[in-house]
Design a protein around this motif. Structure first.
Motif, short mmCIF file in Angstrom:
data_model
loop_
_atom_site.label_atom_id
_atom_site.label_comp_id
_atom_site.label_asym_id
_atom_site.label_seq_id
_atom_site.Cartn_x
_atom_site.Cartn_y
_atom_site.Cartn_z
N LYS B 33 -17.30 7.24 -3.08
CA LYS B 33 -16.94 8.62 -2.80
C LYS B 33 -15.86 8.60 -1.74
N VAL B 34 -15.11 9.66 -1.66
CA VAL B 34 -14.06 9.73 -0.64
C VAL B 34 -14.11 11.09 0.05
N TYR B 35 -13.78 11.09 1.34
CA TYR B 35 -13.78 12.36 2.09
C TYR B 35 -12.69 12.36 3.15
N PHE B 36 -12.37 13.56 3.62
CA PHE B 36 -11.38 13.69 4.70
C PHE B 36 -12.01 13.21 6.00
N LEU B 37 -11.28 12.39 6.72
CA LEU B 37 -11.77 11.93 8.02
C LEU B 37 -11.35 12.97 9.06
N LYS B 38 -12.22 13.91 9.30
CA LYS B 38 -11.91 14.93 10.29
C LYS B 38 -13.15 15.23 11.10
N ASN B 39 -13.00 15.99 12.14
CA ASN B 39 -14.11 16.27 13.06
C ASN B 39 -14.73 15.00 13.62
N LEU B 132 -6.64 22.08 0.61
CA LEU B 132 -6.67 20.87 -0.22
C LEU B 132 -8.12 20.54 -0.51
N LEU B 133 -8.41 20.24 -1.79
CA LEU B 133 -9.78 19.89 -2.17
C LEU B 133 -9.78 18.48 -2.71
N ILE B 134 -10.75 17.71 -2.33
CA ILE B 134 -10.89 16.38 -2.92
C ILE B 134 -11.42 16.56 -4.34
N ALA B 135 -10.80 15.89 -5.29
CA ALA B 135 -11.22 16.03 -6.69
C ALA B 135 -11.74 14.69 -7.18
N GLU B 136 -12.55 14.75 -8.21
CA GLU B 136 -13.12 13.52 -8.76
C GLU B 136 -12.09 12.85 -9.66
N ASN B 137 -11.98 11.54 -9.61
CA ASN B 137 -11.17 10.81 -10.57
C ASN B 137 -11.90 9.53 -10.95
N GLU B 138 -11.21 8.62 -11.62
CA GLU B 138 -11.91 7.42 -12.09
C GLU B 138 -12.33 6.52 -10.93
N ASN B 139 -11.74 6.70 -9.76
CA ASN B 139 -12.07 5.84 -8.62
C ASN B 139 -13.17 6.41 -7.73
N PHE B 140 -13.11 7.69 -7.50
CA PHE B 140 -14.00 8.27 -6.49
C PHE B 140 -14.63 9.57 -6.97
N GLU B 141 -15.87 9.75 -6.49
CA GLU B 141 -16.47 11.08 -6.59
C GLU B 141 -16.12 11.84 -5.32
N VAL B 142 -16.46 13.12 -5.31
CA VAL B 142 -16.15 13.95 -4.14
C VAL B 142 -17.13 13.59 -3.02
N GLY B 143 -16.59 13.42 -1.80
CA GLY B 143 -17.35 12.97 -0.63
C GLY B 143 -18.52 13.83 -0.25
N ASN B 154 -17.66 20.48 6.96
CA ASN B 154 -17.01 20.30 5.69
C ASN B 154 -16.06 19.11 5.75
N ARG B 155 -16.25 18.16 4.86
CA ARG B 155 -15.35 17.01 4.84
C ARG B 155 -14.67 16.84 3.48
#
Lengths: 501, 242
Positions: B33-39, B132-143, B154-155
């Motif tokens: 999964k991938v997410y924004f590194l914030k907060n 900006l929204l993280i979207a699912e692709n063949e590599n990652f699901e949403v964080g 929210n990340r």
């Protein structure tokens, strides 16, 4: 027959399975091997030692019944806070008693090391350890340091506690950075962590057009004046750099062109340096502070730092972002008005009462005054102004320097070759000592524990036109001079002094 | 009866035999999964507000690091991240902004893309925003979203705004009011110029930086007034640094 056999077989299997659950009682025997003990009663605390000098250690070994078949190892690690966790140790000896010359290739001045003595029983391989803490110092350990004016250039001398005197300390070690017209020399009384230089006490030499921060161990320049600021001021005219505030170590005070610049340290991250000059409450930037400050006792004090404005003849409470007036509710202005003193400052000092500060001042007519105030206002002491009295003691208004006793209610100063002791409570004076006729006093300082616990020392520096001299007087418990202890000569003209410890 | 004992005996021996088989280690295979590194302490901002108003006129774009982190194991190939722009966003991808290097590098748990803002003409009198929204692709699901106490962090989305219009920073009241007093456009432009400072949207300042900025600002306005007289703001009030 067959059924009976099968039944036996099943019972056997079941028995085996159940046996697996039985608790293992074990059949071990533990033998206590008496441990070799290593001790060294002769060393308490850190060993301070210089490069090139010999370190002799004779730890005691108690065999506790072991054979005397032992091997020894002495090795060291760098033990400073910044040292790597994965460093190698350095073996320095493998004898029972250590007799070692501190090698400058291994030991760096100013660093601390952990020295380990390892004793191994060769028969069973068990080792015992004893640890020593080493601090590699320069020759300047503890004692009084003096800033001198030698033909217009700054230099430092030091009198160690054992009486050894070193001269030419600054000029010899900083020959490429002379400072002209020396003004002040200070040592912070506690360690400062500013995330700019290494943590430790701060040493500053200030001259008329330049100043430096020194490394307190080597006495070499650490930082140039301009490097001490976030952004250096346009006019470079320093007069004083020191640390104060609660416990004397959280607010840096720097005077440049009469204006104060502040450095504030604390537990927060980021580099701390001196910022832009502070604004005064009523006169904008039209002020000029005297190169002295006095601190409160604790951070809860109403006023942490107090300084005097020579132009507007008034005091300010100094915070990290402003010079502040004293609130009328905090003072009894019928005693005197901190915001409008109308006198000139000779000396700001502590007193024999922990909460009270002394300001020795003079008027235009040559009269001397003692103004006393507190730094903490609370319910039991609603006014910070304590008292104002005219000092009836000869020539105090002309004294080059004055010091207040922290043992008894006395002030010491020199006028016309005589060392006076003025008693605050009775408003009287005594003459304690007479200097040789060609000497004038330059600085005077009271040191409460100068000869150990509560046996004070009075330090007086003089100048005869060609040579500076330092007098150490012993003070008795009534606050009078008991005897002249020692004199030291061969100094330049002494401008300032500070105690290094 | 005999049959029964035979079966029982056979089962018993089978049980013992199982005990001899090799134990396979349990490995937990987590989905990537991938997410924004914030907060976090490193990138504490929750959203980005870009104002070109404080920049010199020759500045036409600004690049901001967009940090990502993954859940799951790193892999030995670069893996692209999918990000989409929320519907209704006014900032247009490819015109107002673009994102470069949108991938997690090989053998790494972190990635840093470049969010590039462009200074377009229309921004002089307006502010555009996008999520900006993280979207699912063949590599990652949403964080994931972090729950700390009662609040949820929210990340998986990141909001930003771009403008060239001089505007009051949203943190003026909480951070700057205390240091510099009431806001005016003239005041913030003066401070930007005199303090050589543009990061007006920082969440906090260390005490030593605060006092240095206050003292610098006070002497700057003093010097200005000495040369030019009082500085008046757009509302006709004198600019004062308290």
């Amino acid at each position: 027959m067959k059924i009976k056999f099968e039944n036996t077989f099943i019972a056997f299997i079941l028995g085996l399975t159940m046996y697996g659950c039985a608790k293992d009682k074990g059949n071990y025997e533990y033998q206590n091997v008496p441990k070799i003990e290593v001790n060294d009663q002769s060393i308490v605390g850190t060993i301070f030692i210089q490069q090139g000098s010999s370190l002799k250690l004779n730890p005691e070994i108690q065999l506790n019944g072991n054979n005397d078949d032992l091997s020894y190892e002495w090795f060291v690690y760098l033990n400073s806070p910044s040292a790597s966790y994965v460093q190698d140790s350095t073996k320095i000896s493998n004898t029972k008693n250590l007799d070692y010359i501190i090698d400058p290739n291994i030991f760096t001045i100013g660093e601390t090391y952990k020295l380990t003595f390892k004793v191994t029983n060769n028969i069973n391989g068990i080792s015992s350890f004893h640890f020593y803490q080493l601090s590699i110092s320069d020759i300047f350990t503890q004692g009084w340091m003096f800033l001198e004016d030698k033909s217009g250039k700054a230099d430092l001398s030091m009198i160690l506690n054992n009486g050894t005197v070193y001269h030419d300390i600054y000029s010899f070690r900083n020959s490429n950075h002379p400072i002209v017209n020396p003004k002040s020399f200070t040592i912070s009384n506690a360690s400062i962590t500013d995330d700019v230089g290494p943590s430790g006490k701060k040493y500053y030499i200030v001259g008329q057009t330049d100043a430096v921060e020194l490394d307190g161990t080597t006495m070499k320049k650490r930082f140039d004046y301009e490097y001490l600021f976030f952004s250096p001021p346009n006019i470079i005219k320093p007069s004083y750099i020191a640390w104060g505030g609660s416990s004397g170590s959280n607010v840096g005070v720097l005077l440049n062109d009469g204006h104060v610049h502040i450095n504030m340290v604390g537990g927060f991250p980021g580099a701390k340096k001196f910022g832009a000059q502070l604004r005064s409450p009523n006169n904008g930037y039209d002020y000029a502070l005297a190169p002295q400050h006095i601190s409160g006792n604790s951070y809860t004090d109403t006023y942490n730092i107090i300084m005097f404005d020579t132009k507007n003849k008034r005091f300010y409470g100094v915070t990290t972002s402003a010079l502040n007036s004293f609130d009328e509710a905090n003072q009894n202005s019928s005693i005197f008005d901190m915001n409008n003193v109308g006198l000139d400052l000779i000396k700001l000092d502590s007193s024999n009462i922990t909460e009270i500060r002394n300001a020795i001042m003079k008027d235009d007519g040559g009269k001397g005054y003692l103004l006393q105030f507190r730094t903490l206002r609370n319910a039991s002491n609603p006014s910070i102004t304590v008292g104002k009295q005219e000092i009836i003691s000869p020539g105090i208004a002309q004294a080059s320097d004055i010091t207040a006793s922290t043992l008894s209610p006395h002030l010491f100063y020199v006028n016309d070759g005589k060392l006076y002791r003025y008693e605050v409570t009775s408003n009287t004076y005594t003459i304690e000592y007479t200097l040789p006729s060609n000497e004038i006093a330059t600085k005077i300082k009271f040191q409460k524990h100068g000869y150990g616990n509560s046996i004070p020392r009075l330090i007086l520096s003089t100048w005869n036109g060609s040579e500076g001299k330092v007098y150490f007087f012993k003070i008795n418990q009534t606050g009078a001079i008991e005897s002249l202890d020692k004199t030291f000569s061969g100094f330049g003209k002494i401008i300032d002094l500070a105690y290094k410890y | 009866m005999k049959n029964w004992t035979n079966i029982f005996g056979f089962l018993c021996s089978l049980l013992f035999l199982i005990g001899c088989s090799e134990d396979k280690p349990l490995m937990y295979q987590e989905d990537s999964k991938v997410y924004f590194l914030k907060n976090t302490t490193e990138t504490s901002r929750d959203s980005i507000e870009k104002s070109f108003a404080f920049d010199p006129t020759n500045v036409t774009s600004d690049t901001i690091a967009l940090n990502f982190r993954i859940i799951g194991f790193p892999k030995d190939v670069d893996r692209e991240i999918a990000v989409k722009v929320k519907e209704g966003s006014t900032a247009k991808l490819g015109y107002h902004f673009k994102i470069d290097n949108l991938f997690i590098p090989a053998n790494s748990s972190n990635g840093s893309a470049e969010l590039i803002f462009f200074r377009r003409e229309g921004l002089k009198d307006s502010t555009v925003r996008a999520d900006l929204l993280i979207a699912e692709n063949e590599n990652f699901e949403v964080g994931y979203e972090d729950v700390i106490g009662n609040s949820k962090i929210n990340r998986v989305t990141l909001r930003f705004s771009i403008t060239d219009l001089l505007s009051k920073p949203t943190n003026w009241q909480t951070l700057w009011q205390n240091m510099f007093g009431d806001y005016s456009n003239t005041k913030i432009l003066f401070l930007t110029q005199q303090l050589n400072y543009t990061a007006w949207n920082v969440p906090y300042l260390f005490p030593q930086d605060q006092s240095n900025m206050i003292n610098k600002a006070r002497i700057a306005i003093y010097e200005y007034e000495k040369m030019n007289g009082p500085l008046m703001d757009e509302n006709g009030n004198r600019v004062i640094i308290p």
